[in-house]
Design a protein around this motif. Structure first.
Motif, PDB file in Angstrom:
ATOM      1  N   PHE A 139      35.850  42.542  34.130  1.00  0.00           N
ATOM      2  CA  PHE A 139      37.230  42.166  34.452  1.00  0.00           C
ATOM      3  C   PHE A 139      37.388  41.952  35.960  1.00  0.00           C
ATOM      4  O   PHE A 139      38.097  41.036  36.396  1.00  0.00           O
ATOM      5  N   LEU A 140      36.732  42.794  36.759  1.00  0.00           N
ATOM      6  CA  LEU A 140      36.781  42.619  38.208  1.00  0.00           C
ATOM      7  C   LEU A 140      36.218  41.260  38.605  1.00  0.00           C
ATOM      8  O   LEU A 140      36.798  40.559  39.449  1.00  0.00           O
ATOM      9  N   CYS A 141      35.101  40.873  38.005  1.00  0.00           N
ATOM     10  CA  CYS A 141      34.497  39.575  38.326  1.00  0.00           C
ATOM     11  C   CYS A 141      35.426  38.425  37.922  1.00  0.00           C
ATOM     12  O   CYS A 141      35.501  37.404  38.631  1.00  0.00           O
ATOM     13  N   GLU A 142      36.145  38.589  36.815  1.00  0.00           N
ATOM     14  CA  GLU A 142      37.123  37.562  36.423  1.00  0.00           C
ATOM     15  C   GLU A 142      38.219  37.439  37.482  1.00  0.00           C
ATOM     16  O   GLU A 142      38.619  36.327  37.849  1.00  0.00           O
ATOM     17  N   CYS A 143      38.710  38.577  37.954  1.00  0.00           N
ATOM     18  CA  CYS A 143      39.758  38.561  38.989  1.00  0.00           C
ATOM     19  C   CYS A 143      39.247  37.945  40.283  1.00  0.00           C
ATOM     20  O   CYS A 143      39.966  37.180  40.947  1.00  0.00           O
ATOM     21  N   LEU A 144      38.028  38.253  40.645  1.00  0.00           N
ATOM     22  CA  LEU A 144      37.449  37.679  41.858  1.00  0.00           C
ATOM     23  C   LEU A 144      37.308  36.166  41.720  1.00  0.00           C
ATOM     24  O   LEU A 144      37.521  35.418  42.687  1.00  0.00           O
ATOM     25  N   ASN A 145      36.959  35.703  40.529  1.00  0.00           N
ATOM     26  CA  ASN A 145      36.854  34.258  40.293  1.00  0.00           C
ATOM     27  C   ASN A 145      38.206  33.572  40.463  1.00  0.00           C
ATOM     28  O   ASN A 145      38.287  32.442  40.950  1.00  0.00           O
ATOM     29  N   VAL A 146      39.257  34.269  40.066  1.00  0.00           N
ATOM     30  CA  VAL A 146      40.592  33.683  40.166  1.00  0.00           C
ATOM     31  C   VAL A 146      41.071  33.655  41.613  1.00  0.00           C
ATOM     32  O   VAL A 146      41.591  32.642  42.089  1.00  0.00           O
ATOM     33  N   TYR A 147      40.870  34.748  42.352  1.00  0.00           N
ATOM     34  CA  TYR A 147      41.482  34.895  43.673  1.00  0.00           C
ATOM     35  C   TYR A 147      40.541  34.634  44.846  1.00  0.00           C
ATOM     36  O   TYR A 147      41.010  34.317  45.955  1.00  0.00           O
ATOM     37  N   PHE A 148      39.233  34.781  44.640  1.00  0.00           N
ATOM     38  CA  PHE A 148      38.318  34.673  45.789  1.00  0.00           C
ATOM     39  C   PHE A 148      37.171  33.691  45.567  1.00  0.00           C
ATOM     40  O   PHE A 148      36.188  33.724  46.311  1.00  0.00           O
ATOM     41  N   GLU A 183      45.010  48.319  37.478  1.00  0.00           N
ATOM     42  CA  GLU A 183      44.817  48.679  38.877  1.00  0.00           C
ATOM     43  C   GLU A 183      43.872  47.715  39.575  1.00  0.00           C
ATOM     44  O   GLU A 183      44.080  47.356  40.745  1.00  0.00           O
ATOM     45  N   ILE A 184      42.825  47.295  38.868  1.00  0.00           N
ATOM     46  CA  ILE A 184      41.880  46.331  39.442  1.00  0.00           C
ATOM     47  C   ILE A 184      42.597  45.041  39.819  1.00  0.00           C
ATOM     48  O   ILE A 184      42.429  44.515  40.933  1.00  0.00           O
ATOM     49  N   GLU A 185      43.417  44.522  38.914  1.00  0.00           N
ATOM     50  CA  GLU A 185      44.115  43.267  39.197  1.00  0.00           C
ATOM     51  C   GLU A 185      45.075  43.432  40.373  1.00  0.00           C
ATOM     52  O   GLU A 185      45.159  42.551  41.242  1.00  0.00           O
ATOM     53  N   ASN A 186      45.792  44.535  40.436  1.00  0.00           N
ATOM     54  CA  ASN A 186      46.722  44.760  41.543  1.00  0.00           C
ATOM     55  C   ASN A 186      45.980  44.887  42.876  1.00  0.00           C
ATOM     56  O   ASN A 186      46.437  44.369  43.901  1.00  0.00           O
ATOM     57  N   VAL A 187      44.833  45.562  42.860  1.00  0.00           N
ATOM     58  CA  VAL A 187      44.037  45.726  44.076  1.00  0.00           C
ATOM     59  C   VAL A 187      43.538  44.364  44.583  1.00  0.00           C
ATOM     60  O   VAL A 187      43.619  44.070  45.782  1.00  0.00           O
ATOM     61  N   ILE A 188      43.042  43.530  43.686  1.00  0.00           N
ATOM     62  CA  ILE A 188      42.528  42.219  44.095  1.00  0.00           C
ATOM     63  C   ILE A 188      43.671  41.325  44.594  1.00  0.00           C
ATOM     64  O   ILE A 188      43.506  40.566  45.558  1.00  0.00           O
ATOM     65  N   LYS A 189      44.833  41.425  43.983  1.00  0.00           N
ATOM     66  CA  LYS A 189      45.991  40.660  44.458  1.00  0.00           C
ATOM     67  C   LYS A 189      46.377  41.080  45.880  1.00  0.00           C
ATOM     68  O   LYS A 189      46.664  40.235  46.734  1.00  0.00           O
ATOM     69  N   ILE A 190      46.389  42.397  46.127  1.00  0.00           N
ATOM     70  CA  ILE A 190      46.720  42.886  47.469  1.00  0.00           C
ATOM     71  C   ILE A 190      45.655  42.436  48.466  1.00  0.00           C
ATOM     72  O   ILE A 190      45.961  42.024  49.599  1.00  0.00           O
ATOM     73  N   LEU A 191      44.401  42.495  48.049  1.00  0.00           N
ATOM     74  CA  LEU A 191      43.304  42.077  48.917  1.00  0.00           C
ATOM     75  C   LEU A 191      43.436  40.596  49.278  1.00  0.00           C
ATOM     76  O   LEU A 191      43.263  40.212  50.441  1.00  0.00           O
ATOM     77  N   LYS A 192      43.791  39.779  48.293  1.00  0.00           N
ATOM     78  CA  LYS A 192      43.955  38.338  48.543  1.00  0.00           C
ATOM     79  C   LYS A 192      45.184  38.082  49.424  1.00  0.00           C
ATOM     80  O   LYS A 192      45.145  37.256  50.356  1.00  0.00           O
ATOM     81  N   GLN A 193      46.271  38.772  49.154  1.00  0.00           N
ATOM     82  CA  GLN A 193      47.475  38.616  49.978  1.00  0.00           C
ATOM     83  C   GLN A 193      47.180  38.970  51.430  1.00  0.00           C
ATOM     84  O   GLN A 193      47.570  38.247  52.362  1.00  0.00           O
TER      85      GLN A 193
END
Length: 495
Positions: free
Chosen positions: A407-416, A480-490
């Protein structure tokens, strides 16, 4: 005698609701301190619980708990229908004589010692205590997955065993314990070892294991080789032992073993520290070819290999490559590992696997640091190994962690996708995230902090060639993973 002035009481007592110590304990300790110092003398009547609770804006039940605690320790006498009176327990403590300090200093302790001592720069704390909603660590397990209720039952059962007292009263081991034998069986089955109890010693943690090993191996200015990106805690331990740390390159195949042969001479190296299974912090695996060459070099150059297998249990894809120590027939590898990483920290242990003469010396150090160990913990772990429960718990948690990694890798693909690179690790609880283009990670951490996410300095790696973080995900659920990656991208965008 009448009650003390309320203003005096308020100046004597202060408490912090944010600490882990219960409020009633904090207040009781400060009242005891005031009695010891003579600010509250024998016979003084304390306010009633209702008045006391109003005075300090606490629940009345808390006030009752304060007085009960004081009474149980013999500092006050609670007389029905009359009140609570200060006592001066005989021989409770030696009288403190000297110049009277002001009320404002009652709760203060000296900030500096009145004598000289040797401080250590190498052991300076790396802890950061900031209140943010989210924190990224270097790859720690999720303590919420610990089977608390099951362990409560097992702990209670172990406490009630008649043999426990005799073990605690035992002055020395008459033979190898059941725990040592079961741990050997477990490691032989899971890591391809052929060890006996005389080849292993258990400690409180991997850090304790490495500290003991460093005391055995390293003398002042001995050369210790580590990866040019390495574990900061291990470096601290080596430096404290007096080592001269030299770095060797790390690439996609692990540490560059050829670099050792080209740049160092025989008998010039004391030891090489390596995380063969997953290099810390990059997560890359040391290839089989390089492992064999490192073992050969150790034999020719006469250096020790410290193999730290800190997260061997967390293997998601395929089978884990067996440790170098399992192929060591010459006695050059000291293997460090952990057991129980899926459990609450109280039930985790470290261990050292090495030739018998090394283990005997390690036990001598352990006699000083931790002679008895935690017998209840060992009893529980023994039964978990024997009944196969530890294996089932690891398998269950691995399923959860693998899903979180994906799931983390999916979020990274979306945001980073266009701002960073990473590879999907076959195991472990962290991802090595490289930012492109390079940015200031210190400034990024400042931005995330304002956005309620802590990036500890210990997971930031930056030089002229590297701009990366070791992004631990094991302690976070999907939301929590999705929220963390969103904050990191912001924060990245703001920077």
């Amino acid at each position: 005698m009448s009650s003390p002035d309320n203003n005096i009481l308020k100046s004597l007592i202060h408490f912090d609701k944010s600490t882990s110590t219960a409020i009633y304990i904090q207040i009781a300790q400060q009242i005891i301190n005031a009695i010891q110092r003579g600010y509250l003398v024998e016979g003084v009547k304390l306010p009633g619980t209702r008045k006391f609770s109003e005075l300090f804006a606490i629940n009345r039940n808390t006030a009752v708990a304060v007085f009960d605690e004081l009474a149980s320790q013999g500092w006050v006498d609670i007389v029905a229908n009359k009140g609570t009176f200060v006592l001066k327990p005989e021989k409770k403590t030696a009288a403190i004589k000297g110049k009277l300090q002001g009320f404002e200093k009652l709760n203060a302790h000296p900030e500096a010692a009145g004598f000289s001592f040797q401080s250590s720069f190498n052991l300076a704390s790396t802890e950061e205590f900031l209140i943010t909603k989210y924190v990224i660590n270097d790859g720690q397990p999720d303590l919420r997955l610990h089977p608390t209720h099951q362990f409560s039952r097992w702990y209670s059962a172990s406490m009630k065993r008649a043999s426990l007292i005799s073990k605690w009263n035992q002055t020395q081991d008459q033979s190898y314990t059941t725990f040592s034998k079961q741990l050997c069986n477990y490691l032989n089955a899971t890591r391809g070892f052929h060890i006996k109890p005389q080849n292993i010693v258990s400690t409180r943690s991997t850090e304790m294991s490495l500290y003991i090993v460093s005391q055995l191996l390293i003398e002042k200015n001995d050369i210790v080789l580590v990866g040019n990106l390495s574990h900061y805690k291990s470096n601290m331990i080596f430096q404290q032992a007096g080592a001269n740390i030299k770095t060797i390159p790390v690439d996609a195949h692990g540490i560059d073993v050829d670099f050792i042969e080209k740049n160092f001479t025989k008998r010039s190296i004391r030891c090489v520290y390596v995380c063969a299974h997953r290099q810390y912090p990059t997560t890359v695996k040391l290839t089989a070819e390089r492992r064999l060459k490192l073992l050969q070099l150790a034999k020719v150059y006469k250096f020790a290999i410290i193999e730290d297998d800190f997260d061997y249990d967390f293997q998601f894809n395929g089978s884990a490559m067996l440790p170098m120590a399992s192929a060591d027939s010459e006695g050059f590898v000291i293997y460090l590992g952990r057991l129980g990483q899926s459990f609450f920290p109280s039930f985790q242990i470290g261990f050292v696997v090495a030739p018998e003469n090394i283990i005997n010396e390690a036990k001598n150090y352990l006699q000083i640091l931790d002679k008895q160990g935690d017998l209840i913990q060992k009893q529980i772990l023994t039964e978990l190994i024997e009944e196969g429960e530890i294996h089932r718990l690891i398998k269950k948690n691995i399923t959860v962690y693998k899903q979180r990694r994906d799931f983390l890798c999916e979020c990274l693909n979306v945001y980073f996708k266009n701002h960073a690179t990473w590879h999907v690790p076959t195991g472990g609880l962290a991802i090595w995230l490289n930012f492109k283009p390079m940015i200031s990670l210190v400034q990024l951490a400042q931005k995330t902090k304002k956005n309620n996410l802590l990036l500890p300095k210990t997971i930031l790696y930056q030089n002229k060639d590297i701009c990366a973080i070791r992004l631990g995900f094991g302690h976070l659920n999907n939301e929590e993973i999705e929220n963390v990656i969103k904050i990191l991208k912001q924060s990245f965008d703001e920077l």
